[in-house]
Structures are given as C-alpha cells and as structure tokens.
Write an enzyme that holds these catalytic residues in place. Structure first.
Site, PDB file in Angstrom:
ATOM      1  N   ASP A 235       0.833  -1.204   0.000  1.00  0.00           N
ATOM      2  CA  ASP A 235       0.000   0.000   0.000  1.00  0.00           C
ATOM      3  C   ASP A 235       0.870   1.258   0.000  1.00  0.00           C
ATOM      4  OD1 ASP A 235       0.810  -0.561   2.599  1.00  0.00           O
ATOM      5  OD2 ASP A 235      -1.205  -1.000   3.312  1.00  0.00           O
TER       6      ASP A 235
ATOM      7  N   MET B 155      -2.574  -5.417   3.911  1.00  0.00           N
ATOM      8  CA  MET B 155      -2.059  -4.182   3.312  1.00  0.00           C
ATOM      9  C   MET B 155      -3.257  -3.332   2.920  1.00  0.00           C
ATOM     10  SD  MET B 155       1.152  -4.544   3.434  1.00  0.00           S
ATOM     11  CE  MET B 155       1.731  -5.882   4.445  1.00  0.00           C
ATOM     12  N   CYS B 156      -3.423  -2.260   3.639  1.00  0.00           N
ATOM     13  CA  CYS B 156      -4.738  -1.666   3.562  1.00  0.00           C
ATOM     14  C   CYS B 156      -4.752  -0.248   4.087  1.00  0.00           C
ATOM     15  CB  CYS B 156      -5.720  -2.432   4.445  1.00  0.00           C
ATOM     16  SG  CYS B 156      -5.367  -4.161   4.585  1.00  0.00           S
ATOM     17  N   GLY B 157      -5.970   0.289   4.069  1.00  0.00           N
ATOM     18  CA  GLY B 157      -6.244   1.518   4.782  1.00  0.00           C
ATOM     19  C   GLY B 157      -7.227   1.207   5.892  1.00  0.00           C
TER      20      GLY B 157
END
Ligand code: FMN
Ligand code: SF4
Lengths: 246, 482, 245
Positions: free
Chosen positions: B233, C1-3
């Site tokens: 990300d 894997m992120c927000g």
C-alpha cells in the site's frame, strides 16, 4: 523532457492577485501530476503556492530549480522528496518521507512530520517545526534535519552522514547502527541504539548546532546544552563477538 | 590476526565446499574403504570447523551451488509432421521486446529479450560495468545499475540503462534517476530474499565509499527494508513519487526474490509496477551469506510459472512485463523461460563468465593494438586462484575483492586486467549467440516471434520439473497436481 | 495491506453524524485498499457489519454509510496480500467473546451478531499467524477464513473470553504475533489501537472532547468536526491506546 514555457495555472483559483509574482495552483481542480509538472516548469526565482493540498501525496517532488513553493495545508507522503535547490514550505503536517532523498534546498514543515522524515537525504535542510515520528533521519546521507519537538523511536537508523538536531526529546534506539552522521539532542534521550554512544561536545559541535538552529529558526535550543550522539564504530567491521548486534 | 589473514584461512576451508555433497559421496577415495559419511561428510566437517574458528557464517559470491530442478529438466517439442518449422537464418523470427508500455511515455524497447541484471559498481569494477554496458548497447539490450549508484562510464556506455532503487539508497539521486531509461525498485534478490546488501571492507575503496557515502573500508551491511515505505500500500505511493520525479516518462520495474511468488507478483502489480522482475533461488550475488544462497527462495523454474500465471489470472499478460532471472545460461534456457511466460530474461553470472570470470588467464590487447584486433597478451593467473583457496572453474570468491581476472574487484592493478573493449566484445558475442540459439529453437517450434513460444511447446524430464513448470512429463499427458 | 480507520464517539450527541464522519474517513483511505471494503458500527441497538469486494466508495454508497447512526465504528479498505479477494476475507473481522457454555474459551463469532462481539481491522501482515491459528484450533477456537487478520480477531476474543481485559489481551497479542501491524479494535464499549514494535505501518490518532479517531493517513481526518482543535499524534509502537465509554 519538454519544458513548458509558460506557467500553467488555473484561472478560477486566482487569489494570486494579492502577490503579482506568485503563481497559485489549486489542487481542488488540478491533479497532482499537473501541479508537479507546472512547478518543475517554473524558472529559478519563481514563487508558487499550492492550495487545497488536503493531505495529498507526492506534492512538489523532484524539483530542480531554485523556486519557492508554499503548500497551503497538510501534505501527504514524500512532500518535497527527491528535490534540489528549491524551498518547499508546508503549512501543516506532512506524511511519511518528507524531503526524502533531498539533494539541496529546504523543506520546512509547519507542523508534525510522520515517519522517515528526511530519509536518505544527501544534502539540503529539512525542518520540522512540530514533532517527527519514527525513523526520522533514517539512512541520512549528508543532509541536515532539524526537528523543533520530539523524535520517535529509531531516529537516525543507519544514518551515514549529515547532522540531526532534535529540539525536544529523542525516543528509544536513537542512532541505531549509525555510521558517520551526528545527532544533537536538546532534551532527553530515552535510549541509544546499537553502536550509538554519547560523546563530549566540542566547540565545533556547538558551532554546528548554533548554525543549524539559526538556519532552522529555532530559538529554544541552547547550543552549549545538547547531547552529542555518534557512532562507536564497533560494527564497522565483522567481528565474531558482535553477533547479537547483527 | 588481520582481516586479510582471516580471509585467506576462511577461503582455504571453503575449498571443500566447491564439491557438492553428492559429488563427494560418489567419490570412492575414502581412506579406509568405508563410504563417505552422508550427514557429516568432508564439506560439512569443513563448514563446522570454519564456523568454530571464525565464529561467523561463510559469505561468498554467485548463486546456489546445489542442484535444483531447472530449465535443463525441460525439453522443447519442436516441429515435425503436426507442426511446420521455419527455416533458420532465412525466415523471420522476431526478438524485439517492449517493456513497460502500459504507463510510461518512453517504454523500454530491446532488440533481444536478454538483458543484463543489476550488479553494483562496488561488487564489480568500473571496467566490468563499462564492458557490460557497451556489450548491451552493441546488441541492443539493457543493462542495470546496482546497489551503489550509477557511474558516468556506465551511463555513457549503455544505450538503455535501468536504474535501481534499493533499500540502502546508496548513491541514489534525482539527476541519475532522470538520466535512466527505467527505474527498478528492488524488494529482494533470489540469492537472498529478505536479506540486505553486503560489501566487505576490502571492496569499499575510495571511489565506492564516496559514491555510497560510507567510511572507506567498512564491512558494509545494508538494510533489507526500504527506509521510507513498507508493504504494497505504501509502495504504491512510492512508485507514484518516482513517476512524478521522472515525469511519467520511464517504466517502473519491481524486482523480487522468488519466495511467495504468486502473492508478491500480484502485490507488485497492485502497487503499480509496469514490469515485474522475478529472481529465482539460483540467482547470483556479489556477496551473501551461504545460508541465504543455498536455503532460501524457490527455483527459477517454479518462479517463472507462478509469476506468469499470476499475471495471466489478473488479465495482464503482456501489459505488465515479466523478466525472469536466476541461472539463465543458454539460448535453450531463454527459449524455455519465454515459453513459460517470461517477456525477457536477465543475466548476472553468465555475462561475468563471458568477461573471463573463472578463466585461468586474463587477456589484454597488445600495446598499440585495438581491442580484438590481434591475439593480444594472455597471462596465466591460476596461481592466484590457488592463493584464494580455489581454482579456475570453481571460484565463487567475488566477495573477497581479489578477483584474479579483474571483474569483481576494486583494486586498481587487478581491475586493469579487464579491458572494457575486449570484455564488451566477448559479452556481446555471448549475447548474440544466446539470441541466435533462442530464435533457432523458436523457429524449429514454428514461431515467427520468440514471444510466441508457449508452455505447450514444453515437456518435462522429471516429475519435479513437471510439477513446478506445470507441463506434462515427457511421453505422458500427466502434469502432477492437475 | 490496507487503509484503516476507527472512530469512537465520546459525545453521544454525535450519534446521528457517525455515518457521515466514517464515510469521509473511508474515502481518505480508499486509495490504500482498492480491492474491497468493510465497516462495523456499534450502536446501542446492536452491531452492524457490512463488507464487500470492489471499490470502497461505491460500497459506501451502496450501504448508505453516510446515513448510519452509531457510537463507534471501524472501516477498512483492502489491498489483498496473502488471501483471496472475497467478501469473507474483508475486514472488519468479528469474533464472539462470550465464553462457551462448555467452558471452552470462546466460540467462533458466526452471524447473527448479538452486539457483544469484538471487531478488528488490520493494516500490515503477520508472520506467524499459522502457528497461532493451529494453537487456537487446538483450544477449540476455529477460524472461518485463511486470512491472517482473522487470527488476531479470534485470538483477542479468546483472550477476552478467558478473562483478560482488552488492554491486557492486546499487550499479549503484541508479544505473541510477529509481523507488521496497526490494529484498531472495537467492542461493545471500547475502542483500542496498537502497533507492532517496529511500527512499520502508518497510524495517526486525533482526539477531541467529542471523539477519537484513528486513521492510516492524515487526509482521512480532514472533514471531521473540530479537527483544528484536536490533539493529533502517532501512537507509539507496542503501546496500547484504549478508550472506553
Ligand atoms: C556480482 C553480482 C552483483 C550483484 N549485485 C546486485 C545488485 O546490486 N542489485 C540487485 O538487485 N541484484 C544484484 N545481483 C543479482 C543480479 O541482479 C541477478 O538477480 C542475478 O545475478 C541473476 O542470476 P544469475 O546470476 O544466475 O544470472 C548481483 C549479482 C552478481 C553476480
Ligand atoms: S573469477 Fe572473479 S568474478 Fe569470477 S567468481 Fe572468482 S572472484 Fe568472482
């Protein structure tokens, strides 16, 4: 690379009237890509303001001319990164890697900086007027970093060259695996990393701190009264006894 | 004891390791007629003694020594009655390769799908870097910088130069970034996925130290994670920064060491990679811990299929480029890698061998003679291999900096043994031969373009290779696991 | 894997606005996780969890996120790492915390929800979740997906079921799990944040007298009422931050 001969800016956002020679770019109506291309096209000496940044990433990256850019609000990751010669001023907090890989010029954050401020900066000056979080000055390669407030853990991890001034306190593991960069801390040092040690302050150190504080505009740092942290250089060569340190 | 003394004792001991365990076992030179011990054979004994004496792990150059399933375990089904071959030399077989056309204004366009992998100035001498750059330019392909930045010699010698962005960021700067034809963000290498860079003190001379902003002579060990992002990300934002700084002109590659290839390729793509470079476990290195080289990652053969399948599953075959490396030596290797789905291959150790690595002699043009014009002079350096505790044909001592043929060294006198023009000619010859072998095999499979080779052109010789490459065992229609 | 984003209202008068506040926060982290999205909203009436694959902004529209009321919420956008992109793999992960009747630590948290469940969102990836999953399974706690974050949710719920308070359970988690993580956790009455010892994934907390918010990126805070006067800081690695109502 083609050069734009005239500065691109959005006529609808023309609060540029108050300073005739300042170009204003409005991120509410322009893309980051467009604004960055326009900034890179400005001639040396130009002044620009970027409004409505709203925490967007990669603003004012890769500048190579002596221009002045004001980011009127919070910026995201890598603001002013990979830059040379320019002065970038962020009127708000900044995300990860502010001024990363800076070569020369200045990046100033009028607020807090997130992780890895001035990462791998080869030259220039990164100023953080608030606190900087984890890994400030990681892999520093000759640049200078001045933080008015506190820095988080792992500040100056693997820092190779350059100077870091911390106006407040430093978090744990300061200077872990440090090479030749030097750190000055005005406040408390919570803990040193592997191979970092406190050293006596010399006149040259005091002069360096005075100059850096002056360049950063810090008046709360007493150059005589800082802690110098540098490398003990015990990890420079493979040594069987150091296993735990690797 | 000085570092150098330590080094040579260590080198002598690792001589045992030159022979694989299986090689040792098959030798019936056991002193008393009893078979060589399998678990604690001579190389194992030597390894334990070495660790006991030095208190640290062995470090060396090159990739995995052990035998793993590889391209030799595949065969091509060339044409006969059911399919028609194309005539060699006369009928067209394209090798042109375009990488990174999805987003970049200036994609990388290569004449052949065979590129030179990233090897740092520091691990290699400046002459070696220059020779590789010149050779790549002569045959119309790309070369790559490495963990230590870009040298002017290398830039000017290379028509297409890929600029690496590594965790260390040694020598990384926006000027060289904008001078590059592509940018490769390195997450890992096949020789040491998950490990950081390493360059021992004897190679950190004044110029290398200056370029890397390090004190001269340190045993450099660099980070394994990038300083300003972790995870896909955040990599996505980093890639965008690189694009902004290069005005979206050039492709961005992401290089990974082959471990969890399916996931890692998908994530590299999600983060915005134009090209994914997958380096298998046989992939070479300038200096890495032996434990990493031999015991981490998966074979290139398995990696190429996983990577190609991941791209296919995403519907991005051809849009996102796939470069495969790790143990590519011949045109047959290239043809098989392309058939399994690679768009191009990348070579590290093989071009070093073409330059003269592991040769008993080095060659220089005679005084006043242009490179390659005459026989030149040839000097035997076998004794120097012996002094390192090795022999021509067995050397993996790149980490010592004492390379007898001047390739992996920073010593001026040694480096002078490699003439860049002569070296370039040899590497260019080698790359041309590889390209010819590739087209020869592709034509024999009836393909007018090497990129039209497909997995169905392959069968496997072993069950292992059939399972990894997911092609049938020769003579059967059996793909293990299918 | 992120927000990720989490919001905890101290001032319950903002209950009607929670949905619109969370919508803005989700928008701010949407680019970090384009593959899927999910929210969990704790309201006095119960716990609502919605998740789906696809564009996070379209998801917010579809479920009328802005119109939702509540006192506490988590939001998540996902870039898939090691497990598949399906609604089941979306965060927030929900796990029942009540000890089972037979005395085993905690049952799986299947639907329907009764409001006592623990919810978790995670940015990062764990490196030893497989072993912990096996240990949980041996203790009778099963997982529904192969997702690493679900293991953390089950682990915490099991610890709560075994009598730990949330802070103690989170401290135990940081000592037990390897890998990189910023976690935001909600229960019927609490909101907590914790990061791994190295602090490899981003996290920013903003706090006012009326609310506390945690987000992956600063821009996700923009638009929250009273942000200008909020205390904004980055949570220290390994430290447990907890707010209870
Ligand atoms: C001497 C040497 C130095 C290397 N240096 C680097 C480097 O700086 N960066 C990198 O990504 N890979 C480096 N590699 C790995 C190569 O880029 C490539 O992945 C590998 O050599 C491919 O496998 P092969 O050697 O079997 O062809 C190096 C390899 C060698 C042999
Ligand atoms: S000959 Fe030189 S390049 Fe080849 S393996 Fe030995 S040291 Fe390395």
């Amino acid at each position: 690379m083609g050069e734009l001969t005239t500065a691109v800016h959005d006529p609808d956002s023309a609060d540029s009237a108050d300073s005739a020679d300042e170009v204003v770019f409005d991120l509410a109506v322009m893309s980051t890509r467009h604004v960055n291309a326009a900034l890179r096209a400005l001639p040396a000496g130009a002044r620009a303001q970027v409004v409505n940044p709203a925490g967007r990433h990669n603003l004012a990256v890769g500048l190579s001319r002596a221009i002045r850019v004001r980011i009127a609000g919070p910026a995201g990751y890598y603001v002013g990164g990979l830059g040379a010669a320019a002065d970038v001023d962020v009127d708000g907090p900044a995300g990860w890697g502010v001024g990363e890989n800076l070569m020369s010029g200045t990046v100033r954050v009028r607020g807090a900086a997130s992780q890895s401020a001035a990462a791998s900066a080869h030259g220039g000056l990164v100023v953080v007027e608030g606190d900087a979080s984890l890994r400030a000055g990681i892999s520093l390669k000759g640049g200078r970093l001045a933080v008015a407030g506190d820095v988080g853990r792992y500040c100056a991890f693997l820092a190779q060259a350059g100077t870091i001034l911390v106006g407040g306190d430093a978090g744990e593991a300061l200077g872990d695996s440090l090479y030749e960069a030097v750190i000055y801390v005005a406040g408390r040092v919570r803990g040193l990393g592997t191979d970092a040690r406190v050293e006596d302050l010399t006149d040259a150190d005091v002069a360096a701190v005075r100059a850096l504080a002056a360049d950063a505009g810090f008046d709360h740092v007493d150059p005589q009264n800082v802690t110098r942290v540098a490398s003990a250089r015990s990890l420079y060569h493979f040594d069987t006894a150091q296993h735990a340190a690797y | 004891m000085s570092r150098y003394e330590m080094m040579s004792r260590y080198e002598m001991m690792s001589r045992y390791e030159m022979m694989s365990r299986y090689e040792m076992m098959s030798r019936d030179d056991a002193i008393d007629g009893s078979p060589v011990h399998h678990t604690f054979g001579p190389p194992v004994i030597a390894g334990i003694r070495e660790r006991a004496e030095l208190g640290r792990y062995p470090i060396r150059g090159w990739g995995a020594r052990r035998a793993v399933p590889d391209f030799d375990d595949l065969l091509l089904l060339t044409a006969s009655a059911s399919r028609y071959p194309l005539e060699g030399y006369r009928e067209r077989c394209d090798t042109r390769t375009v990488l990174g056309a999805r987003r970049a204004a200036r994609p990388v366009v290569l004449d052949i799908p065979i590129t030179i992998a990233g090897m740092s100035f520091g691990s290699l001498s400046a002459n070696a870097k220059e020779a590789l750059g010149r050779a790549a330019s002569q045959v119309g392909t790309s070369t790559t910088t490495g963990d230590g930045g870009m040298t002017p010699e290398e830039r000017s010698a290379s028509r297409t130069l890929v600029y690496q962005c590594l965790p260390s960021r040694y020598g990384f700067n926006p000027v060289d970034l904008r001078a590059a034809d592509a940018v490769e963000i390195v997450l890992g290498q096949g020789a040491k996925p998950g490990g950081g860079g390493m360059l021992l003190g004897q190679k950190v001379g004044a110029r290398v130290a200056g370029m890397r902003t390090l004190p001269e002579g340190v045993d450099q060990r660099s980070a394994s994670r990038h300083p300003d992002w972790t995870g896909p990300d955040d990599l996505k934002i980093k890639i965008e920064e690189i694009r902004e700084a290069t005005d979206w002109q050039v492709p961005v590659y992401v290089k990974i060491g082959a471990t969890r290839v399916d996931h890692d390729v998908r994530l590299a793509v999600a983060a915005g990679a134009d090209v994914v470079v997958v380096d298998g476990m046989q992939g070479g290195t300038g200096a890495t811990q032996d434990a990493f080289i031999e015991h981490t990652g998966i074979p290139t053969l398995a990696a190429v299929r996983l990577a190609a399948d991941a791209l296919a599953d995403l519907g991005l075959t051809g849009d996102v480029g796939l470069i495969i490396s790790g143990g590519v030596r011949t045109g047959a290797d290239v043809a098989k890698a392309l058939a399994l789905g690679a768009d191009a291959v990348s070579l590290g150790v093989a071009p070093l061998i073409a330059l003269g690595c592991n040769a008993p002699t080095y060659r220089l043009p005679a005084a006043g003679e242009p490179a390659g014009a005459g026989a030149g002079i040839e000097v035997d350096v076998s004794a120097e291999y012996t002094a390192l505790g090795t022999a021509p044909g067995h050397c993996t001592h790149c980490h010592t900096g004492a390379c007898p043929v001047g390739i992996t060294t920073q010593d001026d006198a040694l480096a002078a043994r490699l003439d860049p023009a002569l070296g370039a000619r040899r590497v260019a010859n080698y790359l041309r031969a590889l390209a010819m072998e590739t087209t020869m095999l592709a034509r024999a499979c009836g393909k007018s373009d090497v990129h039209r080779l497909e997995p169905e052109d392959l069968v496997a010789l072993t069950v292992e290779a059939a399972a990894m490459a997911r092609v049938p065992l020769a003579g059967t229609d059996w793909i293990p696991g299918r | 894997m992120c927000g990720i984003a989490g919001l905890h209202l101290k001032d319950h008068a903002l209950r009607e606005r929670l949905g619109s506040m969370v919508t803005g926060m989700l928008r701010g982290v949407a680019e970090r996780g384009p593959d899927s999205a999910g929210v969990a909203i704790h309201d006095p009436g119960g716990l609502r969890v919605r998740k789906d694959v696809g564009d996070p902004l379209a998801f917010a529209d579809r479920i009328d996120l802005a119109g939702q009321t509540g006192l506490r919420a988590l939001a998540h956008t996902r870039m898939a790492t090691e497990s598949a992109v399906t609604a089941a793999h979306c965060h927030p992960f929900v796990a029942g915390t009540a000890p089972a009747a037979d005395g085993s630590p905690a049952p799986p948290g299947g639907m329907p929800l009764d409001g006592t469940e623990l919810c978790l969102v995670h940015n990062g990836s764990f490196a030893n979740h497989a072993t912990i999953r096996r240990r949980l399974a041996a203790a009778g706690v099963t997982t529904e997906t192969d997702n690493d974050s679900e293991v953390a949710a089950r682990y915490l719920a099991a610890r709560l079921g075994a009598g730990d308070d949330l802070a103690a359970a989170l401290r135990r988690l940081t000592a037990t799990f390897d890998g990189f993580f910023t976690l935001a956790v909600t229960t019927a009455d609490s909101f907590a944040v914790v990061r791994d010892p190295i602090g490899c994934k981003p996290a920013i907390i903003a706090e006012t007298d009326q609310w506390v918010a945690m987000v992956s990126e600063y821009r996700a805070l923009l638009g929250l009422p009273g942000l200008a006067d909020a205390t904004v800081f980055e949570p220290e690695p390994e430290e447990v931050y907890l707010w209870a109502s």
